[in-house]
Write an enzyme that holds these catalytic residues in place. Structure first.
Site, PDB file in Angstrom:
ATOM      1  N   ASP A 340       5.557   4.055  -4.925  1.00 53.12           N
ATOM      2  CA  ASP A 340       6.292   2.920  -4.385  1.00 53.12           C
ATOM      3  C   ASP A 340       7.755   3.342  -4.284  1.00 53.12           C
ATOM      4  O   ASP A 340       8.179   4.315  -4.902  1.00 53.12           O
ATOM      5  CB  ASP A 340       6.139   1.716  -5.313  1.00 53.12           C
ATOM      6  N   ASP A 612      -0.944  -1.678  -8.702  1.00 49.95           N
ATOM      7  CA  ASP A 612      -1.053  -0.224  -8.642  1.00 49.95           C
ATOM      8  C   ASP A 612      -2.246   0.328  -9.418  1.00 49.95           C
ATOM      9  O   ASP A 612      -2.601   1.495  -9.257  1.00 49.95           O
ATOM     10  CB  ASP A 612       0.223   0.432  -9.190  1.00 49.95           C
TER      11      ASP A 612
END
Length: 862
Positions: A340, A612
């Site tokens: 990210d 995630d």
């Protein structure tokens, strides 16, 4: 008395029918939780809340772990055979070899396990527990999960791991992912009220099990079972040791069995040739057993263990905590890192900069409603919420929450991408305040606010809103929309269905500046052959802006909408060529990782959020950070104490250094054993005696093994760690075929010298002594040629420890024939003329090996 936490599954079915009050009574607990004194007593009674695989191994368990290896079993078997054949000295030498390998591996493993336990203690997972010190209604506080006991009352919110098997006391829109237990990907909704028994334990709607995690919503529950008595604990015992082998594990196993197959072919041949040509079948059997020991790469388990353990300790100094040792090698082999942008490319220090109405004008009401939403929500607060709450001057000056009381909440989830709270005003009216992704807020709004007036939204308003948010995105702002709806106070429970017909109030814009080190970190990873790909839930406009600021060429951005329409094969094809993936869901992140792996890449994933965890599990190496949510830390192989790509760079280099030193021993063992096989076979055919006595072969092997014990400390050339390194059994086989026979050339040259120069055809002990010394010197010194692609001793230097073990082994080899020990082993003093000749042979072998190695490196690389 508390319910027995080891009761049968039927006990949960009974618990689910009870009311929360009855459950607490059965556990001798209250909704206010246990006192610290009672919790301590129960901790002594039930033990720590740890599953079997998390427990610290005893010294005996550690010793067994390093000893249970097919190579050690083979060697001990050969020692037993030697003993019963009457060769006690040979059996002792074989046992010493095994003890050397196992002992060094055990010591290092023990040190590593102790260091790993200390490091894991730095990344502790906690739970919110109500522990009253007096009176009821005590606030929750964070307590280490391993100190939870039956009867503890815990609070759950999005991102939390379920810390034990528990019965819910209250819940609001609670969705739990039980995939680790059931394999079912879809979250299950849980409730607190009593229910009838389901088809199985996981169908019980008011029971949550350790190993699951909260996807959305919040709840409180009372713990029923802890540790090994939980469902997850029982499952962990059943699957303990079933870790999926990595490519590195499979490569080590293939090499081990390759050597065993060599041995299976070589040993019977040596036995038969020597028995038939020399007529002494017992002596031929002794010799064959010794050859089998010499062909066994018995130090391999120790080399692997010591390398990985040293690597874990070295990485800890770089603020990298290794949870699973074998992940280190994957770290070095990684050629794609998915991450990210928040906290890696940016500073992870989000600041609320603007709060505007639909016309782009500053609006205090937008800020106030955003504050109320963040202030009253009880789920997992993200960085944006913290940025809103950081405006404490608003709270102190204007009393933003004065006159408001929370009524209900509609938690965030990743499909809606918004969160709502319902508050009551001083006049009694309810206000639903919704904050979330701009397009998701648009979807539930029908009106807009303009000062004190409202109006109907039409296409022109939507177009203007898109233009305004796009302009903010292009300036690097993350934009969140705020909407509301006023309601009559006719109910106190609200649901997603109430998020309709809202009034769009405006936007709050946040700035997360790029990290000053991001550009350099990206460049350093690229220089090491690691391609960074950004996989984010943010929109493509702001993502492109950040990427440009840190020097990452975004190219064509692949969005979640396009990914959803692609097949796995189509995604695998385009994912390799794509650098940035924007507006992706958790499931799409996982698909991207799997698509890249399907193309043959070793993929790392760096993430710290609830969304995630699927991608972290799917990656070859999952990387998270100390500040991550529980589920992300549990899913990761490696934990960073500092969220920085520069820290990752250090981990990548260390992983490759470890692989380099392991492969040095493997190359050495493969080529040396192949050469020895050719030398022993030839000598057995034409010599009237054994080329080396069995005990002499074992002594040679023991000294050679000692010289290799320092390989884990060796230096590694910069160019070797400059690109990802993968296990390649084909390259290893080529190296063995080209380098191995070189040693045989000089072995046969030694045979000629001993026979024709020193007339050793009729002096077996002289011949054996001469070959023993030459064989040990060449084997021991050649590691310095093989360890580097450069010119050894000139362009590349071994570690002091490796040089020391080499010198010691060579010195013993030279001195042994002149000692009483050498006499016991069957050696005799060598003529003075032998030494310049053997020196010439060793130098010639080193030069020729270097030349062939240099050609090999130019052709295939090292």
């Amino acid at each position: 008395m508390p319910l027995d936490s080891s009761e049968s599954d039927r006990g949960f079915a009974d618990l689910c029918r009870l009311s929360p009050a009855e459950v607490c009574a059965g556990l001798a607990a209250t909704p206010d939780g246990l006192t610290a004194e009672e919790a301590e007593r129960r901790l002594r009674q039930y033990g720590p809340n740890r599953i079997a695989s998390e427990g610290r191994a005893t010294a005996l368990e550690e010793l067994w772990a390093v000893a249970r290896n097919p190579l050690n079993a083979l060697l001990l078997g050969l020692a037993v055979v030697s003993y019963f054949l009457g060769d006690v000295r040979a059996s002792i030498v074989i046992a010493v070899i095994v003890l050397l390998a196992v002992g060094m591996a055990f010591v290092q493993q023990h040190r590593s396990n102790r260091a790993a336990a200390e490091l894991r203690a730095m990344v502790r997972t906690t739970a919110s527990v109500r522990r009253p010190s007096g009176g009821g209604g005590e606030p929750f506080r964070e307590i280490a999960i391993d100190r939870l006991v039956p009867g503890d009352v815990v609070r759950l919110s999005a991102g939390d791991m379920i810390p034990a098997d528990l019965r819910l006391l209250d819940a609001k829109d609670l969705f739990v992912n039980q995939a680790a237990l059931t394999g079912e990907a879809m979250p299950a909704e849980k409730f607190a009220h009593a229910c009838d028994k389901g088809e199985g334990p996981f169908d019980l709607s008011n029971i949550c099990f350790m190993g699951a995690n909260v996807v959305s919503g919040f709840a409180t529950g009372v713990i029923v079972r802890t540790g090994a008595k939980t469902y997850f604990g029982r499952l962990a015992r059943e699957i303990a040791g079933r870790r999926v082998p990595t490519a590195f594990d499979r490569g080590i196993d293939r090499f081990t069995w390759l050597m065993i197959r060599f041995m299976a072919a070589m040993v019977p041949a040596v036995f038969l040739i020597n028995g038939l040509t020399k007529g002494n079948w017992l002596e031929a059997l002794f010799f064959a057993v010794a050859v089998a020991v010499g062909l066994t790469p018995e130090m391999l388990p120790m080399i692997v263990t010591v390398n990985l353990a040293k690597g874990a300790i070295a990485l800890s100094r770089a603020k990298v905590i290794v949870k699973r040792l074998h992940a280190i090698q994957n770290f070095g082999a990684m050629d794609i890192l998915c991450t990210d942008k928040t906290g890696t490319l940016t500073q992870d220090r989000i600041i609320l900069k603007r709060y505007i109405d639909i016309h782009g004008e500053e609006c205090e009401r937008v800020l106030q409603y955003a504050f109320l939403n963040s202030h009253f929500q009880s789920g997992l607060r993200n960085l944006l919420d913290n940025a809103v709450l950081a405006h404490s001057e608003l709270h102190l000056t204007h009393g933003a929450d004065s006159g408001y009381a929370k009524v209900d909440e509609i938690p965030f989830d990743f499909s809606r991408r918004r969160l709502s709270v319902v508050v009551s005003r001083a006049d009694g009216r309810h206000v639903l305040i919704c904050k979330g992704a701009v397009e998701e807020i648009f979807a539930v709004c029908t009106r807009y606010a303009d000062g004190e007036q409202t109006g109907m939204l039409d296409e022109s308003h939507f177009a203007a809103a898109v233009e305004e948010t796009c302009a903010l995105n292009m300036d690097g702002f993350r934009v969140v929309a705020v909407a509301y709806k006023e309601l009559d106070p006719v109910k106190t429970a609200y649901s997603v269905a109430d998020e309709a017909d809202l009034t769009l109030l405006g936007y709050v814009a946040f700035l997360d500046p790029p990290k000053e080190t991001a550009r350099a970190a990206l460049a350093s990873l690229a220089a090491k052959g690691v391609q960074v790909k950004v996989v984010t839930g943010d929109n493509e406009v702001i993502t492109r802006k950040i990427c440009s600021e840190v020097g990452l060429a975004a190219g064509e951005i692949l969005t979640g909408g396009r990914i959803e329409a692609m097949s796995d094969a189509q995604l695998a094809d385009i994912a390799v060529r794509t650098t940035v993936f924007a507006k992706v869901s958790p499931a799409q992140k996982e698909r991207v990782v799997k698509a890249l792996r399907a193309q043959g890449h070793v993929v790392g994933f760096l993430g710290d959020g609830i969304n995630d965890s699927p991608a972290l599990k799917a990656a070859d190496v999952g990387i998270s950070v100390d500040s991550a949510v529980d589920i992300a830390k549990e899913s990761a192989d490696i934990i960073l104490l500092e969220k920085s790509l520069l820290v990752l760079h250090a981990g990548v280099v260390e992983g490759r250094r470890i692989f380099a030193n392991i492969i040095k021993y493997i190359r050495m063992g493969a080529s040396s054993n192949f050469g020895n096989m050719l030398s022993v076979l030839g000598a057995s055919i034409f010599l009237p005696f054994l080329p080396m006595a069995p005990l002499q072969i074992l002594t040679n092997n023991l000294l050679y093994d000692f010289s290799q014990t320092a390989i884990p400390t060796d230096n590694v050339d910069d160019e070797y760690v400059a690109r990802p390194r993968h296990w390649d059994i084909g390259a290893l086989f080529r190296f063995m075929v080209f380098i191995g026979p070189l040693s045989s050339i000089f072995d046969y040259a030694t045979y000629g010298v001993m026979i024709y120069v020193f007339d050793a055809w009729t002096n077996a002990r002289l011949f054996q002594t001469g070959w023993f010394v030459e064989s040990l010197l060449t084997q021991t010194l050649i590691i310095h040629i093989i360890r580097t692609a450069r010119v050894p001793f000139v362009q590349s230097h071994a570690s002091p420890a490796l040089i020391a073990t080499t010198v010691i082994a060579c010195a013993i080899a030279i001195a042994l024939p002149y000692t009483w020990v050498g006499g016991e082993l069957g050696f005799v003093p060598l003529p003075h003329a032998y030494w310049p000749l053997v020196a010439a042979l060793v130098i010639g072998y080193a030069v020729l090996t270097h030349l062939v190695k240099a050609w090999f490196v130019r052709r295939w690389g090292l």
